[in-house]
Design a protein around this motif. Structure first.
Motif, PDB file in Angstrom:
ATOM      1  N   ALA A  91       2.990  -6.347   6.059  1.00 23.53           N
ATOM      2  CA  ALA A  91       1.780  -6.260   5.559  1.00 23.53           C
ATOM      3  C   ALA A  91       1.519  -5.256   4.743  1.00 23.53           C
ATOM      4  N   GLU A  92       2.026  -4.061   4.883  1.00 24.14           N
ATOM      5  CA  GLU A  92       2.005  -2.757   4.112  1.00 24.14           C
ATOM      6  C   GLU A  92       2.491  -2.927   2.880  1.00 24.14           C
TER       7      GLU A  92
ATOM      8  N   ILE B 200       3.284  -5.802   1.338  1.00 23.64           N
ATOM      9  CA  ILE B 200       2.390  -6.793   0.508  1.00 23.64           C
ATOM     10  C   ILE B 200       1.207  -6.184  -0.143  1.00 23.64           C
ATOM     11  N   GLU B 201       0.669  -5.288   0.659  1.00 24.96           N
ATOM     12  CA  GLU B 201      -0.478  -4.721  -0.119  1.00 24.96           C
ATOM     13  C   GLU B 201      -0.220  -3.741  -1.243  1.00 24.96           C
ATOM     14  N   ALA B 202       1.005  -2.934  -0.907  1.00 25.60           N
ATOM     15  CA  ALA B 202       1.586  -2.348  -1.970  1.00 25.60           C
ATOM     16  C   ALA B 202       1.911  -2.729  -3.286  1.00 25.60           C
TER      17      ALA B 202
ATOM     18  N   LEU C  93       0.843  -5.884  -4.323  1.00 22.87           N
ATOM     19  CA  LEU C  93      -0.186  -6.441  -5.027  1.00 22.87           C
ATOM     20  C   LEU C  93      -0.956  -5.417  -5.803  1.00 22.87           C
ATOM     21  N   SER C  94      -1.129  -4.262  -5.067  1.00 29.97           N
ATOM     22  CA  SER C  94      -1.825  -3.147  -5.758  1.00 29.97           C
ATOM     23  C   SER C  94      -1.441  -2.703  -7.192  1.00 29.97           C
TER      24      SER C  94
ATOM     25  N   ARG D 169      -6.188 -11.606   9.810  1.00 26.71           N
ATOM     26  CA  ARG D 169      -5.459 -10.667   8.963  1.00 26.71           C
ATOM     27  C   ARG D 169      -5.126 -11.360   7.436  1.00 26.71           C
TER      28      ARG D 169
ATOM     29  N   ILE E  35      -6.441 -10.315   3.584  1.00 26.66           N
ATOM     30  CA  ILE E  35      -5.571 -10.091   2.389  1.00 26.66           C
ATOM     31  C   ILE E  35      -6.321 -11.011   1.493  1.00 26.66           C
TER      32      ILE E  35
ATOM     33  N   ARG F 219      -9.504  -9.584  -0.357  1.00 29.97           N
ATOM     34  CA  ARG F 219      -9.296  -8.244  -1.012  1.00 29.97           C
ATOM     35  C   ARG F 219      -8.392  -8.556  -2.470  1.00 29.97           C
ATOM     36  N   HIS F 220      -7.709  -9.637  -2.436  1.00 32.44           N
ATOM     37  CA  HIS F 220      -6.768  -9.972  -3.389  1.00 32.44           C
ATOM     38  C   HIS F 220      -6.783 -11.190  -4.162  1.00 32.44           C
TER      39      HIS F 220
END
Length: 579
Positions: free
Chosen positions: A171-172, A174-176, A178-179, A197, A201, A204-205
């Motif tokens: 999860a972390e 993927i977030e990193a 995509l950012s 969850r 995502i 947010r994205h």
């Protein structure tokens, strides 16, 4: 350019607006439901959330329109334009191979990027210029942080098997990732399930995504899968012997046996070879060339058993299987359904067999509830039943030989010499006995102890017989406890949850290790999903992870030689020091 390519007007893909050169690369004409629903929206550049499982055709659903847009873009450059994130290296190779096939007529280059191998070749390929990268989250984030995977030119990102990536602790990552990608990108998220969850995502994205939900296509009434589902309750130490006994009774023509680790796969392969079968092992320790060789032999019938870890077997399309065997109970109902869906196709009968320890029986009950299908509990065949089955097979084999009557002069001469000393009937009985024993003496066979009824009752409701859905206690979210310099006493102070065991990893905060690194490594190497782990305690120099007690030894075996954050890690069962 595309006008010069002729495509049959009967192709359903032509109506979707795809470049004819891409359609020419396909080996089928009719789009699946997920392809019909997704492709027009993706060709328009819309974001998309697809609720679709394995086997629905989603790889082509996102690949075809993305390749079309990339090939026909006036701004195509040398930078990477499409990033596809997948949970495992096996899936990365599979998706990359498919996209390479689709994109070859249009000059699209595709690269699979994953861990467990050197950085050099991957970095050199990216530097030369790659249009599409299909990657696991951990390795792609490593390359991004090293400045070796520029994301400035990314126009589209795909999250494939999103729920599985989160289960594996990504999860972390993927977030990193995509950012770091451009905000104006097109984003697609595909998942078999849509828990909160995953929705988080997506919210947010993704920008106003089209939502599509597609189930597996049902077969025609006369092609409904006919699968006999059975489970054998057995103590773990008797599993190897029980498997051989069951296979001798079932006599599969072609079967996959799923196991958890590469060590287990190799052990089963060796044992079954000695038992007269022709097995092949398929696991993450094989190179792609070795893997291709194994699959070619199995498909050609040179082997009757494929012993595979779940991750290595993901995405395999094997027709005409008679049996699927779960050497261990799958931790998720969806995995069970996907496995048994490989048999009983096109109206043929198939058999799904699961070997369960008493501790795993609650998982069988969970699978029954979620699938609304009955799994019959049967007992291990006895020695008497096994001998009877072997004699029946021997009689059948002899009848077939006698009908053919294709005997060489050497055989006739041998029989003639035996006739001088023995009665022909006794010679025939001796030959039949040799054939029925299959290279083993009868004294080798012993009855396998049955699991007592009391033990079965105690293990029906959940781990440790305590009911519920298998709560492991401790820190289910995997939040670390930082123990600093005070060593293991503090980290080990938390009592181990019932039904769980602690595994020691010789790496901690000093190496920038977080829960996601440990969860991802265990999921990738041992096939244990993040949701099945318990508390994770991390100190500066080591970590302790709770895993289900019944698979602890297998997790330790699977993790031997594993690298986490680039370091080779010592992994062993946790041993608290004497106070």
């Amino acid at each position: 350019m595309s006008d010069s390519v002729t495509v049959e007007s009967t192709s359903g893909f032509l109506e979707l607006g795809l470049d004819p050169r891409i359609i020419k690369a396909l080996n089928y004409d009719t789009p699946s439901p997920i392809q019909r629903e997704s492709i027009p929206h993706l060709l328009e550049g819309k974001d998309l959330v697809g609720l679709a499982g394995t086997g629905t055709g989603k790889t082509a659903a996102f690949s075809l329109p993305l390749i079309h847009r990339l090939a026909n873009s006036p701004n195509k450059n040398r930078g990477t334009s499409i990033l596809v994130l997948v949970p495992t290296r096996e899936l990365a190779m599979q998706v990359a191979k498919a996209m390479q096939t689709y994109g070859k007529p249009l000059g699209i280059d595709v690269l699979a990027v994953y861990g467990g191998t050197g950085y050099g070749d991957q970095i050199r390929s990216i530097r030369r210029g790659i249009d599409v990268i299909v990657a696991t989250p951990g390795r792609s984030l490593d390359l991004i942080q090293k400045g070796k995977l520029p994301l400035n030119d990314i126009t589209a990102v795909v999250l494939d098997e999103a729920d599985e990536m989160l289960d594996m602790g990504f999860a972390e990552d993927i977030e990193a990732i995509l950012s770091e990608t451009p905000k104006a990108r097109q984003t697609m998220l595909f998942s078999a399930t849509m828990p909160p969850r995953i929705e988080a995502i997506a919210s947010r994205h993704l920008q106003n995504p089209v939502r599509i939900k597609v189930a597996r296509e049902k077969t025609a009434h006369d092609e409904v899968p006919k699968v006999r589902q059975q489970a054998y309750l057995i103590q773990r130490q008797n599993k190897l012997a029980a498997l051989g006994r069951i296979l001798d009774m079932e006599m599969p023509t072609s079967a996959i046996i799923f196991c958890r680790t590469r060590t287990e796969a190799d052990d089963l392969t060796e044992m079954l070879s000695h038992r007269g079968y022709s097995p092949l092992a398929l696991h993450g320790g094989l190179s792609q060339e070795q893997r291709d060789r194994v699959m070619k032999k199995f498909r050609e019938g040179a082997a009757d058993l494929l012993i595979a870890t779940d991750i290595a077997a993901r995405g395999l399309d094997i027709k005409h299987l008679s049996h699927v065997v779960n050497f261990d109970v799958p931790t998720q109902a969806e995995a069970y359904v996907h496995r048994i869906g490989r048999v009983g196709r096109a109206g043929r009968e198939g058999v799904a067999i699961t070997l369960s320890t008493p501790r795993e029986q609650w998982q069988l009950n969970t699978i029954e509830r979620e699938t609304k299908q009955k799994i019959e509990i049967v007992r291990i065949p006895t020695v008497v039943e096994l001998r009877k089955k072997r004699l029946e097979k021997t009689a059948g084999d002899l009848r077939e030989l006698l009908v053919k009557a294709d005997f060489s002069d050497d055989l006739r001469a041998m029989l003639g010499s035996l006739e001088e000393d023995f009665d022909v009937r006794d010679v025939a009985l001796a030959a039949a006995k040799l054939l029925s024993q299959n290279g083993k003496t009868e004294t080798e066979e012993k009855d396998i102890p049955a699991v007592s009824e009391e033990k079965q009752r105690n293990n029906r409701s959940g781990p440790g017989g305590q009911g519920g859905s298998g709560g492991h206690g401790g820190n289910r979210e995997g939040r670390p406890i930082r123990s600093g310099e005070q060593d293991r006493k503090r980290a080990g102070a938390r009592p181990t949850a019932k039904g769980m065991a602690k595994i020691y990893f010789g790496i901690g905060f000093d190496a920038n290790v977080g829960p996601r690194d440990l969860v991802g490594a265990i999921a990738n190497e041992a096939g244990i999903a993040g949701k099945d782990l318990g508390a994770i305690d991390i100190t500066d120099r080591f970590s302790l992870v709770e895993v289900p007690q019944d698979v602890a030894a297998y997790v330790v075996e699977a993790m031997q030689g594993t690298r986490i954050r680039g370091r080779k890690v010592n992994v062993r069962p946790d041993r608290m020091p004497k106070s």
